[in-house]
Design a protein around this motif. Structure first.
Motif, PDB file in Angstrom:
ATOM      1  N   VAL A   3      50.172  21.070  46.413  1.00 20.44           N
ATOM      2  CA  VAL A   3      50.790  20.284  45.352  1.00 20.44           C
ATOM      3  C   VAL A   3      51.033  18.869  45.855  1.00 20.44           C
ATOM      4  N   SER A   4      50.655  17.899  45.038  1.00 22.46           N
ATOM      5  CA  SER A   4      50.978  16.506  45.342  1.00 22.46           C
ATOM      6  C   SER A   4      51.479  15.831  44.071  1.00 22.46           C
ATOM      7  N   LEU A   5      52.380  14.889  44.265  1.00 22.10           N
ATOM      8  CA  LEU A   5      52.973  14.153  43.158  1.00 22.10           C
ATOM      9  C   LEU A   5      52.578  12.689  43.248  1.00 22.10           C
ATOM     10  N   LYS A   6      52.678  12.013  42.110  1.00 20.68           N
ATOM     11  CA  LYS A   6      52.434  10.570  42.107  1.00 20.68           C
ATOM     12  C   LYS A   6      53.581   9.887  41.379  1.00 20.68           C
ATOM     13  N   LYS A   7      53.865   8.681  41.833  1.00 15.51           N
ATOM     14  CA  LYS A   7      54.941   7.871  41.271  1.00 15.51           C
ATOM     15  C   LYS A   7      54.345   6.995  40.176  1.00 15.51           C
ATOM     16  N   VAL A   8      54.980   6.998  39.003  1.00 18.23           N
ATOM     17  CA  VAL A   8      54.479   6.246  37.861  1.00 18.23           C
ATOM     18  C   VAL A   8      55.575   5.284  37.398  1.00 18.23           C
ATOM     19  N   GLN A   9      55.215   4.009  37.240  1.00 19.55           N
ATOM     20  CA  GLN A   9      56.138   3.014  36.689  1.00 19.55           C
ATOM     21  C   GLN A   9      56.082   3.106  35.172  1.00 19.55           C
ATOM     22  N   SER A  70      65.873  10.067  50.858  1.00 19.79           N
ATOM     23  CA  SER A  70      66.831   8.961  50.733  1.00 19.79           C
ATOM     24  C   SER A  70      66.220   7.723  50.072  1.00 19.79           C
ATOM     25  N   ASP A  71      64.901   7.561  50.173  1.00 14.37           N
ATOM     26  CA  ASP A  71      64.245   6.404  49.540  1.00 14.37           C
ATOM     27  C   ASP A  71      63.833   6.685  48.092  1.00 14.37           C
ATOM     28  N   GLY A  72      64.206   7.854  47.553  1.00 10.11           N
ATOM     29  CA  GLY A  72      63.891   8.192  46.172  1.00 10.11           C
ATOM     30  C   GLY A  72      62.587   8.930  45.985  1.00 10.11           C
ATOM     31  N   THR A  73      61.864   9.184  47.057  1.00  8.87           N
ATOM     32  CA  THR A  73      60.588   9.904  46.986  1.00  8.87           C
ATOM     33  C   THR A  73      60.841  11.383  46.740  1.00  8.87           C
ATOM     34  N   TRP A  74      60.064  11.965  45.828  1.00  7.59           N
ATOM     35  CA  TRP A  74      60.159  13.400  45.561  1.00  7.59           C
ATOM     36  C   TRP A  74      59.091  14.124  46.370  1.00  7.59           C
ATOM     37  N   VAL A  75      59.492  15.221  47.020  1.00  5.76           N
ATOM     38  CA  VAL A  75      58.577  16.052  47.803  1.00  5.76           C
ATOM     39  C   VAL A  75      58.640  17.472  47.253  1.00  5.76           C
ATOM     40  N   PRO A  76      57.501  18.040  46.811  1.00  3.58           N
ATOM     41  CA  PRO A  76      57.515  19.413  46.290  1.00  3.58           C
ATOM     42  C   PRO A  76      58.003  20.394  47.350  1.00  3.58           C
ATOM     43  N   ALA A  77      58.909  21.301  46.953  1.00  5.28           N
ATOM     44  CA  ALA A  77      59.482  22.253  47.899  1.00  5.28           C
ATOM     45  C   ALA A  77      59.301  23.704  47.476  1.00  5.28           C
ATOM     46  N   LEU A  78      59.201  23.965  46.153  1.00  2.62           N
ATOM     47  CA  LEU A  78      59.176  25.338  45.657  1.00  2.62           C
ATOM     48  C   LEU A  78      58.463  25.363  44.319  1.00  2.62           C
ATOM     49  N   ILE A  79      57.704  26.429  44.081  1.00  2.00           N
ATOM     50  CA  ILE A  79      57.092  26.654  42.769  1.00  2.00           C
ATOM     51  C   ILE A  79      57.633  27.981  42.252  1.00  2.00           C
ATOM     52  N   SER A  80      58.034  28.000  40.984  1.00  2.00           N
ATOM     53  CA  SER A  80      58.560  29.222  40.381  1.00  2.00           C
ATOM     54  C   SER A  80      58.073  29.340  38.946  1.00  2.00           C
ATOM     55  N   ALA A  81      57.999  30.576  38.473  1.00  3.96           N
ATOM     56  CA  ALA A  81      57.686  30.844  37.065  1.00  3.96           C
ATOM     57  C   ALA A  81      58.933  31.330  36.333  1.00  3.96           C
ATOM     58  N   ASP A  82      60.096  31.256  36.995  1.00  5.57           N
ATOM     59  CA  ASP A  82      61.359  31.725  36.434  1.00  5.57           C
ATOM     60  C   ASP A  82      62.189  30.535  35.969  1.00  5.57           C
ATOM     61  N   PRO A  95      65.773  17.693  41.546  1.00  5.15           N
ATOM     62  CA  PRO A  95      64.676  17.363  40.629  1.00  5.15           C
ATOM     63  C   PRO A  95      63.702  18.521  40.432  1.00  5.15           C
ATOM     64  N   VAL A  96      63.279  18.703  39.186  1.00  6.28           N
ATOM     65  CA  VAL A  96      62.327  19.762  38.827  1.00  6.28           C
ATOM     66  C   VAL A  96      61.295  19.174  37.880  1.00  6.28           C
ATOM     67  N   LEU A  97      60.028  19.459  38.150  1.00  5.84           N
ATOM     68  CA  LEU A  97      58.945  19.087  37.238  1.00  5.84           C
ATOM     69  C   LEU A  97      58.477  20.343  36.511  1.00  5.84           C
ATOM     70  N   ASN A  98      58.269  20.233  35.212  1.00  5.06           N
ATOM     71  CA  ASN A  98      57.707  21.322  34.415  1.00  5.06           C
ATOM     72  C   ASN A  98      56.241  21.017  34.185  1.00  5.06           C
ATOM     73  N   VAL A  99      55.378  21.962  34.520  1.00  7.99           N
ATOM     74  CA  VAL A  99      53.944  21.768  34.313  1.00  7.99           C
ATOM     75  C   VAL A  99      53.374  22.984  33.580  1.00  7.99           C
ATOM     76  N   PRO A 100      52.377  22.769  32.737  1.00 12.85           N
ATOM     77  CA  PRO A 100      51.747  23.912  32.058  1.00 12.85           C
ATOM     78  C   PRO A 100      51.180  24.896  33.086  1.00 12.85           C
ATOM     79  N   MET A 101      51.367  26.177  32.805  1.00 11.39           N
ATOM     80  CA  MET A 101      50.893  27.210  33.714  1.00 11.39           C
ATOM     81  C   MET A 101      49.392  27.418  33.539  1.00 11.39           C
ATOM     82  N   PRO A 102      48.624  27.296  34.631  1.00 15.60           N
ATOM     83  CA  PRO A 102      47.185  27.589  34.534  1.00 15.60           C
ATOM     84  C   PRO A 102      46.975  29.046  34.128  1.00 15.60           C
ATOM     85  N   SER A 103      45.928  29.301  33.347  1.00 20.14           N
ATOM     86  CA  SER A 103      45.678  30.652  32.842  1.00 20.14           C
ATOM     87  C   SER A 103      45.437  31.652  33.970  1.00 20.14           C
ATOM     88  N   ALA A 104      44.854  31.231  35.082  1.00 25.76           N
ATOM     89  CA  ALA A 104      44.629  32.150  36.204  1.00 25.76           C
ATOM     90  C   ALA A 104      45.960  32.638  36.783  1.00 25.76           C
TER      91      ALA A 104
END
Length: 146
Positions: A3-9, A70-82, A95-104
């Protein structure tokens, strides 16, 4: 999963703010994308009811819980379906990101639930109150106290 995240202005009127979005989410069997973090997606038997509710929704979701540096960067730590995991993190300002669940992944979770059995999902009601018969300590009845 990698998992990787990107920062968007984001521009809202005259104000700019930062929002984090999912850049990559690929199985660990594939090549690791740049800046990706390896995070296991684990399923637990006691969360089968929550998984079932999630799968039965119109848009099943995965929740990516992040650590905020501390600099405001988000780092993925856990994935859950709950969704209860997500709600608990949000209540503690994690912080939590919600993403559509892949069908697989949805098929994999469905197989997990099938293999370990369905959990009955029911509302927890107070057993001492029967509203249909107007019985219980909160019933509005006239009468003498005994």
């Amino acid at each position: 999963m990698y998992v990787s995240l990107k920062k968007v202005q984001v521009q809202t009127g005259r104000w700019t703010s930062v929002r984090w979005e999912l850049e990559h989410m690929v199985p660990a069997t594939q090549a690791k994308p740049d800046n990706a973090v390896l995070i296991p997606l684990e399923l637990y038997k006691d969360q089968r009811g929550s998984y079932r509710i999630n799968l039965d929704m119109n848009n099943p979701t995965l929740y990516i819980v992040c650590d905020e540096l501390s600099d405001g960067t988000w780092v993925p730590a856990l994935i859950s379906a709950d969704q209860h995991v997500s709600a608990g993190c949000l209540e503690s300002d994690t912080p939590v990101l919600n993403v559509p669940m892949p069908s697989a992944i949805a098929c994999w979770i469905e197989a997990f639930i099938t293999r370990h059995g369905e959990v009955e999902i029911s509302a927890h009601r107070r057993k001492h109150v029967n509203r249909r018969k107007n019985e219980g300590p909160s019933a509005n009845r006239s009468g003498n106290m005994q």
